[in-house]
Scaffold this motif. Sequence first.
Motif, PDB file in Angstrom:
ATOM      1  N   ILE A 140      42.271  42.533  38.549  1.00  0.00           N
ATOM      2  CA  ILE A 140      43.032  43.725  38.187  1.00  0.00           C
ATOM      3  C   ILE A 140      44.462  43.327  37.835  1.00  0.00           C
ATOM      4  O   ILE A 140      45.187  42.779  38.666  1.00  0.00           O
ATOM      5  N   CYS A 141      44.855  43.553  36.617  1.00  0.00           N
ATOM      6  CA  CYS A 141      46.229  43.522  36.113  1.00  0.00           C
ATOM      7  C   CYS A 141      47.060  42.349  36.636  1.00  0.00           C
ATOM      8  O   CYS A 141      46.911  41.228  36.189  1.00  0.00           O
ATOM      9  N   TYR A 142      47.963  42.607  37.586  1.00  0.00           N
ATOM     10  CA  TYR A 142      48.931  41.618  38.071  1.00  0.00           C
ATOM     11  C   TYR A 142      48.259  40.357  38.611  1.00  0.00           C
ATOM     12  O   TYR A 142      48.885  39.283  38.639  1.00  0.00           O
ATOM     13  N   ASP A 143      46.996  40.458  39.013  1.00  0.00           N
ATOM     14  CA  ASP A 143      46.238  39.272  39.419  1.00  0.00           C
ATOM     15  C   ASP A 143      46.305  38.175  38.369  1.00  0.00           C
ATOM     16  O   ASP A 143      46.194  36.983  38.687  1.00  0.00           O
ATOM     17  N   LEU A 144      46.462  38.573  37.118  1.00  0.00           N
ATOM     18  CA  LEU A 144      46.429  37.635  35.997  1.00  0.00           C
ATOM     19  C   LEU A 144      47.484  36.544  36.129  1.00  0.00           C
ATOM     20  O   LEU A 144      47.333  35.446  35.583  1.00  0.00           O
ATOM     21  N   ARG A 145      48.546  36.808  36.858  1.00  0.00           N
ATOM     22  CA  ARG A 145      49.639  35.835  37.009  1.00  0.00           C
ATOM     23  C   ARG A 145      49.353  34.791  38.093  1.00  0.00           C
ATOM     24  O   ARG A 145      50.184  33.904  38.326  1.00  0.00           O
ATOM     25  N   PHE A 146      48.194  34.859  38.716  1.00  0.00           N
ATOM     26  CA  PHE A 146      47.892  33.977  39.841  1.00  0.00           C
ATOM     27  C   PHE A 146      46.610  33.188  39.543  1.00  0.00           C
ATOM     28  O   PHE A 146      45.497  33.623  39.855  1.00  0.00           O
ATOM     29  N   PRO A 147      46.761  32.008  38.923  1.00  0.00           N
ATOM     30  CA  PRO A 147      45.601  31.268  38.406  1.00  0.00           C
ATOM     31  C   PRO A 147      44.628  30.814  39.483  1.00  0.00           C
ATOM     32  O   PRO A 147      43.451  30.595  39.192  1.00  0.00           O
ATOM     33  N   GLU A 148      45.103  30.669  40.720  1.00  0.00           N
ATOM     34  CA  GLU A 148      44.205  30.217  41.775  1.00  0.00           C
ATOM     35  C   GLU A 148      43.073  31.217  42.027  1.00  0.00           C
ATOM     36  O   GLU A 148      41.952  30.831  42.370  1.00  0.00           O
ATOM     37  N   LEU A 149      43.343  32.499  41.841  1.00  0.00           N
ATOM     38  CA  LEU A 149      42.294  33.504  41.982  1.00  0.00           C
ATOM     39  C   LEU A 149      41.218  33.298  40.915  1.00  0.00           C
ATOM     40  O   LEU A 149      40.016  33.332  41.204  1.00  0.00           O
ATOM     41  N   PHE A 150      41.633  33.055  39.685  1.00  0.00           N
ATOM     42  CA  PHE A 150      40.693  32.885  38.590  1.00  0.00           C
ATOM     43  C   PHE A 150      39.904  31.584  38.714  1.00  0.00           C
ATOM     44  O   PHE A 150      38.743  31.511  38.335  1.00  0.00           O
ATOM     45  N   ARG A 151      40.510  30.563  39.255  1.00  0.00           N
ATOM     46  CA  ARG A 151      39.789  29.316  39.488  1.00  0.00           C
ATOM     47  C   ARG A 151      38.691  29.537  40.524  1.00  0.00           C
ATOM     48  O   ARG A 151      37.560  29.051  40.374  1.00  0.00           O
ATOM     49  N   LYS A 152      39.001  30.293  41.559  1.00  0.00           N
ATOM     50  CA  LYS A 152      38.002  30.607  42.582  1.00  0.00           C
ATOM     51  C   LYS A 152      36.856  31.417  41.980  1.00  0.00           C
ATOM     52  O   LYS A 152      35.677  31.131  42.224  1.00  0.00           O
ATOM     53  N   ILE A 153      37.179  32.430  41.178  1.00  0.00           N
ATOM     54  CA  ILE A 153      36.158  33.263  40.541  1.00  0.00           C
ATOM     55  C   ILE A 153      35.281  32.429  39.616  1.00  0.00           C
ATOM     56  O   ILE A 153      34.053  32.555  39.619  1.00  0.00           O
ATOM     57  N   SER A 154      35.893  31.557  38.836  1.00  0.00           N
ATOM     58  CA  SER A 154      35.171  30.865  37.763  1.00  0.00           C
ATOM     59  C   SER A 154      34.163  29.865  38.284  1.00  0.00           C
ATOM     60  O   SER A 154      33.227  29.492  37.566  1.00  0.00           O
ATOM     61  N   THR A 155      34.317  29.405  39.504  1.00  0.00           N
ATOM     62  CA  THR A 155      33.324  28.477  40.054  1.00  0.00           C
ATOM     63  C   THR A 155      31.993  29.178  40.285  1.00  0.00           C
ATOM     64  O   THR A 155      30.967  28.511  40.478  1.00  0.00           O
ATOM     65  N   ASN A 156      31.995  30.506  40.270  1.00  0.00           N
ATOM     66  CA  ASN A 156      30.784  31.279  40.541  1.00  0.00           C
ATOM     67  C   ASN A 156      30.402  32.228  39.407  1.00  0.00           C
ATOM     68  O   ASN A 156      29.532  33.089  39.592  1.00  0.00           O
ATOM     69  N   SER A 157      31.051  32.112  38.245  1.00  0.00           N
ATOM     70  CA  SER A 157      30.749  33.051  37.157  1.00  0.00           C
ATOM     71  C   SER A 157      31.091  32.438  35.810  1.00  0.00           C
ATOM     72  O   SER A 157      31.826  31.453  35.730  1.00  0.00           O
ATOM     73  N   LYS A 158      30.565  33.056  34.746  1.00  0.00           N
ATOM     74  CA  LYS A 158      30.837  32.623  33.380  1.00  0.00           C
ATOM     75  C   LYS A 158      31.722  33.600  32.631  1.00  0.00           C
ATOM     76  O   LYS A 158      32.114  33.338  31.496  1.00  0.00           O
TER      77      LYS A 158
END
Length: 255
Positions: A140-158
Motif C-alpha cells: 500500500i502506497c508509502y510501503d513503496l519507499r521501503f525495498p526490504e518489504l518488496f524483497r520479502k514479498i518477491s521471494t514468494n511471488s511473481k
Amino acid sequence: MKVGLFQMDILKDFDQNFEKTKRAILEASKNELKLLVFPETFLSGYYKSSIKRVSDRLSYYFDQLCFMSREYQIDIYGTFPVKENANLYNCGFYFSEGSCIARYKKIHLIGIMGERDIFSEGKEVVVAESNLIGRVGLAICYDLRFPELFRKISTNSKITIVSAMWPKTRIEHWKTLLKARSIENQCFVIGVNRVGSDKNNVYPGNSLVFDPYGSTILECKDKEGLYFSDIDLSSVEKYRNDFNVLGDRRIFSLQ
C-alpha cells in the motif's frame, strides 16, 4: 493473463464511490480480466467522516465484493479502513472466488501527512495465494519507499500490487520506485493511483505496470477509468533462471 487498473476520483460520497466500483468490476468482467486493482481507500479516501461510515458498514462492502469476485470470476484488491478493538487500520483486502483470501494491514504510515493520527501500523508481510493467478504480494502506497518489504514479498511471488494515493508533487518518485522494485526483484509490479484532488493534494493517476525487466507495459494518464494489460507470469521464472540475481543476494543485518 489480463490485469486491470481502475483509476478513480474518490469522492466524499462513499455510495457514489461504490457505484463506480461496481461498474468497474462489471466492465472488467466483460473484458475477461483476471485481476482488478483499486486505489488506496477507494471508498472513503482520507475524509474522516467517510472513514468512520465505511468502517461501520464494512461487512456490507465485504459481502458485495466477495459476491462479485465469485460471480465474475475476477480477483479484486483495494484498501478499506478497518476497526479492530480500539485500533483502526488501513487494510488491503484481496477477494477471490467468493471470499477474502488475504488481508494486509499497511505497515508503513507516512508521518508528515498525519497518517498515524488516523491509523495504527500493521506488522505482517502478506502474500495472497489465488487459485486464479497464483501468489500475489500486497502493498500500500508509502510501503513503496521501503525495498526490504518488496524483497520479502518477491521471494514468494511473481507479482506485487500497490494500491496508492500518491500526490502529484512526488509523482516522479512513484514512477521511479515502482520501476526499481520490479528491477530489483525481477517481478511484475502493478501500481494503481487515484485521480482528482482533496483539500490537501492533487492526485494525477499515472498508474503503471512494469514487467520483470523493468520495462513499462502500461502507463495511464490522469483520467478516471479502467485500464488493462496482458502479462505473462511465466516470463518471471524464465528471467530469474537466465539471470539469477536473487540467488546471488546475501543476507545481513543493519544496526
